[in-house]
Write an enzyme that holds these catalytic residues in place. Structure first.
Site, PDB file in Angstrom:
ATOM      1  N   GLY A 256       0.791  -1.236   0.000  1.00  0.00           N
ATOM      2  CA  GLY A 256       0.000   0.000   0.000  1.00  0.00           C
ATOM      3  C   GLY A 256       0.815   1.273   0.000  1.00  0.00           C
ATOM      4  N   PRO A 297       5.205  -4.522  -1.207  1.00  0.00           N
ATOM      5  CA  PRO A 297       5.036  -3.368  -2.089  1.00  0.00           C
ATOM      6  C   PRO A 297       4.756  -3.794  -3.522  1.00  0.00           C
ATOM      7  CG  PRO A 297       7.368  -3.750  -1.695  1.00  0.00           C
ATOM      8  CD  PRO A 297       6.620  -4.778  -0.882  1.00  0.00           C
ATOM      9  N   GLY A 298       3.818  -3.156  -4.154  1.00  0.00           N
ATOM     10  CA  GLY A 298       3.558  -3.396  -5.576  1.00  0.00           C
ATOM     11  C   GLY A 298       3.786  -2.095  -6.314  1.00  0.00           C
ATOM     12  N   ARG A 299       2.841  -1.150  -6.125  1.00  0.00           N
ATOM     13  CA  ARG A 299       2.888   0.162  -6.774  1.00  0.00           C
ATOM     14  C   ARG A 299       4.247   0.859  -6.574  1.00  0.00           C
ATOM     15  NH1 ARG A 299      -1.793   3.142  -7.258  1.00  0.00           N
ATOM     16  NH2 ARG A 299      -2.646   1.822  -5.620  1.00  0.00           N
ATOM     17  N   ARG A 336      -7.530   3.770 -14.503  1.00  0.00           N
ATOM     18  CA  ARG A 336      -7.526   4.310 -13.140  1.00  0.00           C
ATOM     19  C   ARG A 336      -8.235   5.669 -13.010  1.00  0.00           C
ATOM     20  NH1 ARG A 336      -3.532   5.382 -10.543  1.00  0.00           N
ATOM     21  NH2 ARG A 336      -4.275   4.558  -8.565  1.00  0.00           N
ATOM     22  N   TYR A 340     -11.181   5.436 -10.286  1.00  0.00           N
ATOM     23  CA  TYR A 340     -10.848   6.038  -8.978  1.00  0.00           C
ATOM     24  C   TYR A 340     -10.716   7.557  -9.038  1.00  0.00           C
ATOM     25  CZ  TYR A 340      -8.846   1.290  -8.686  1.00  0.00           C
ATOM     26  OH  TYR A 340      -8.621  -0.053  -8.761  1.00  0.00           O
ATOM     27  N   CYS A 367     -14.730   4.627 -26.840  1.00  0.00           N
ATOM     28  CA  CYS A 367     -16.084   5.102 -27.115  1.00  0.00           C
ATOM     29  C   CYS A 367     -16.871   5.209 -25.820  1.00  0.00           C
ATOM     30  CB  CYS A 367     -16.760   4.163 -28.108  1.00  0.00           C
ATOM     31  SG  CYS A 367     -18.155   4.953 -28.867  1.00  0.00           S
ATOM     32  N   GLU A 368     -16.460   6.172 -25.002  1.00  0.00           N
ATOM     33  CA  GLU A 368     -17.094   6.375 -23.704  1.00  0.00           C
ATOM     34  C   GLU A 368     -16.745   7.792 -23.242  1.00  0.00           C
ATOM     35  OE1 GLU A 368     -17.387   2.886 -21.432  1.00  0.00           O
ATOM     36  OE2 GLU A 368     -17.133   3.920 -19.535  1.00  0.00           O
ATOM     37  N   TYR A 396      -0.644  -0.869 -11.983  1.00  0.00           N
ATOM     38  CA  TYR A 396      -2.103  -1.024 -12.126  1.00  0.00           C
ATOM     39  C   TYR A 396      -2.674  -0.391 -13.395  1.00  0.00           C
ATOM     40  CZ  TYR A 396      -1.676  -2.521  -7.286  1.00  0.00           C
ATOM     41  OH  TYR A 396      -1.308  -3.184  -6.156  1.00  0.00           O
TER      42      TYR A 396
END
Ligand code: LLP
Length: 438
Positions: A256, A297-299, A336, A340, A367-368, A396
């Site tokens: 995190g 840890p990832g991010r 993301r 978020y 297309c959004e 991510y």
């Protein structure tokens, strides 16, 4: 020429500006990379990746020798990255059979892998056990029973941790908050379910309960929630040691750790996270044998190393409202901002030092209407063909990428000392239809 001040801690560490005013990463000119590989293109700076691994290992083991850093694969994994993490001495956190098989394909020693997840399937657990996974981080009573049965049928004893929910709010996005009581993850301590899980696990003959785990959420821009969670967790340990003769051999406060996305929101340093986590454990230890500390840890390992590179296409000015500038990627490679409201900055990679002239919204090509990568950013006046780099894109984005609108997911190039190495090629139309049956 130099990197604009606000971006120094956001771009990869090796970033420079060439005499032609091009952005250079890992000794490679992004204008040339775009010409060679096309856009959208994802870049990883090998120097930044390795330094982040070493920073985590160094800051934690210098304070608490018995630490194992586990890279959280969900931030993004592929065989080339897994190999790099293996070289750096990291373990892995995997959360699916897919992540496990990527690690296996890369030749990663799976005894250094921890398998997480709130609903691992019987097939996933069987596969993990048959490949000699290091630990299973058990998340539910259902999984305790299921795993006991599978371990018994394979004639094995499995080392497990229990994922607990300490009931601490780390003040991040609601969708990525995990350690509160109202969460699908883990056994809550406050409700008595964590205690019941310890008691149950201790009785199951094919499970060896070696430790406890929690993960609060992501990204966490404060250090206090880790201290609060450890206080709750360690008080719980004290209780179950006395009540159930539980012995804590491994302890994980999860991952995190935040990174810098925009100049005005700096994250704590790795050393600050390390200090708060290790000092709280050391203060509690007393005469106990120090358990192994696991951090995930990832991010914070891959986030800063990754940069997304796009080409500008159409622009549309809505008088008095805003100007949209569309890029050739968007929510298919980075969802993301849509889910978020995540914020990013951008650099014009083919003229880094051009003066900022107008406020625009960088839109994607999907297309959004919600497919907007960055709203209201002040940039040089953009023209079709300009290259826009979005830093802090290593975590991510690719792992949550999709083929929405039947788009082709982008290639990834690893950069080091002036050399570019493709670690994933661009998808093709054949790839799109590979699984379709005619
Ligand atoms: N450990 C566990 C048990 C986790 O669930 C996670 C992330 C991590 C470690 C790694 O967290 P990190 O160090 O990367 O912050 N899709 C979201 C993030 C979801 C994180 C899920 N779990 C995003 O794009 O921000």
């Amino acid at each position: 020429m130099s990197i604009p001040g606000g971006l120094v801690n956001i771009l990869p560490e090796t970033s420079q500006v060439s005499p032609e005013d091009h952005l250079v990463i890992g000794g490679c000119d992004l204008v040339q990379l775009a010409r060679e590989y096309g856009t959208p293109l994802y870049l990883f700076d090998e120097g930044t990746l390795r330094r982040r691994c070493r920073e985590f290992v160094g800051e934690f083991t210098s304070r608490y020798a018995n630490t194992q850093v586990l890279y959280a694969s969900k931030a993004y994994s592929n065989p080339a990255l897994v190999k790099l993490f293996q070289e750096e001495g990291l373990g892995l956190d995997v959360v699916s059979a897919g992540e496990l098989m990527i690690a296996r394909a890369a030749g990663f020693p799976l005894e250094r892998a921890y398998f997480h997840g709130n609903n691992k399937t019987p097939q996933e657990l069987e596969l993990a056990l048959s490949h000699g996974i290091g630990r299973i981080v058990v998340d539910s009573f259902y999984e305790l029973d299921l795993l006991e049965g599978i371990a018994a049928s394979q004639g094995k004893t499995v080392q497990i941790l229990l994922r607990l929910s300490p009931g601490i709010d780390p003040h991040t996005h609601a969708k990525t908050t995990t350690g509160i009581i109202d969460s699908k993850f883990g056994f809550p301590i406050a409700t008595g379910q964590a205690e019941e899980a310890v008691w149950t696990a201790q009785k199951l003959p094919h499970l060896d309960l070696v430790g406890l785990h929690c993960h609060l959420g992501s990204p966490i821009f404060e250090v206090e929630p880790y201290a609060q969670a450890l206080e709750v967790l360690l008080e719980f340990v004290y209780y179950v040691e006395t009540m159930y003769a539980f012995q804590l051999k491994e302890l994980s406060p999860g991952g995190g750790f935040a990174i810098q996305y925009v100049p005005e929101i700096p994250p704590p340093r790795v050393s600050e996270y390390a200090e708060v986590i290790t000092s709280n454990i050391k203060n509690w230890l007393g005469a106990r044998e120090a358990p192994r500390l696991l951090i995930e840890p990832g991010r914070s390992i891959v986030g800063r190393a990754g940069v997304a590179l796009y080409t500008v296409g159409a622009s549309k000015e809505v008088p008095g409202i805003r100007k949209f500038v569309s890029l050739d990627g968007g929510m298919g490679d980075n969802i993301r901002p849509v889910i978020y409201g995540s914020r990013y900055v951008a650099v014009v990679a083919n003229r880094v030092s051009a003066p900022e002239e107008e406020k625009v919204t960088l839109a994607g090509k999907y297309c959004e209407s919600g497919d907007l990568l960055i709203e209201n950013i002040t940039l040089p006046r953009l023209r079709a063909g300009d290259l826009v780099a979005i830093p802090a894109s290593g975590a991510y984005c690719l792992s949550m990428a999709s083929n929405y609108n039947a788009s082709l997911r982008p290639p990834i190039v690893m950069l080091k000392e002036g050399k570019a190495r493709v670690i994933r090629r661009r998808e093709t139309f054949e790839d799109l239809m590979r699984c379709d049956v005619w």
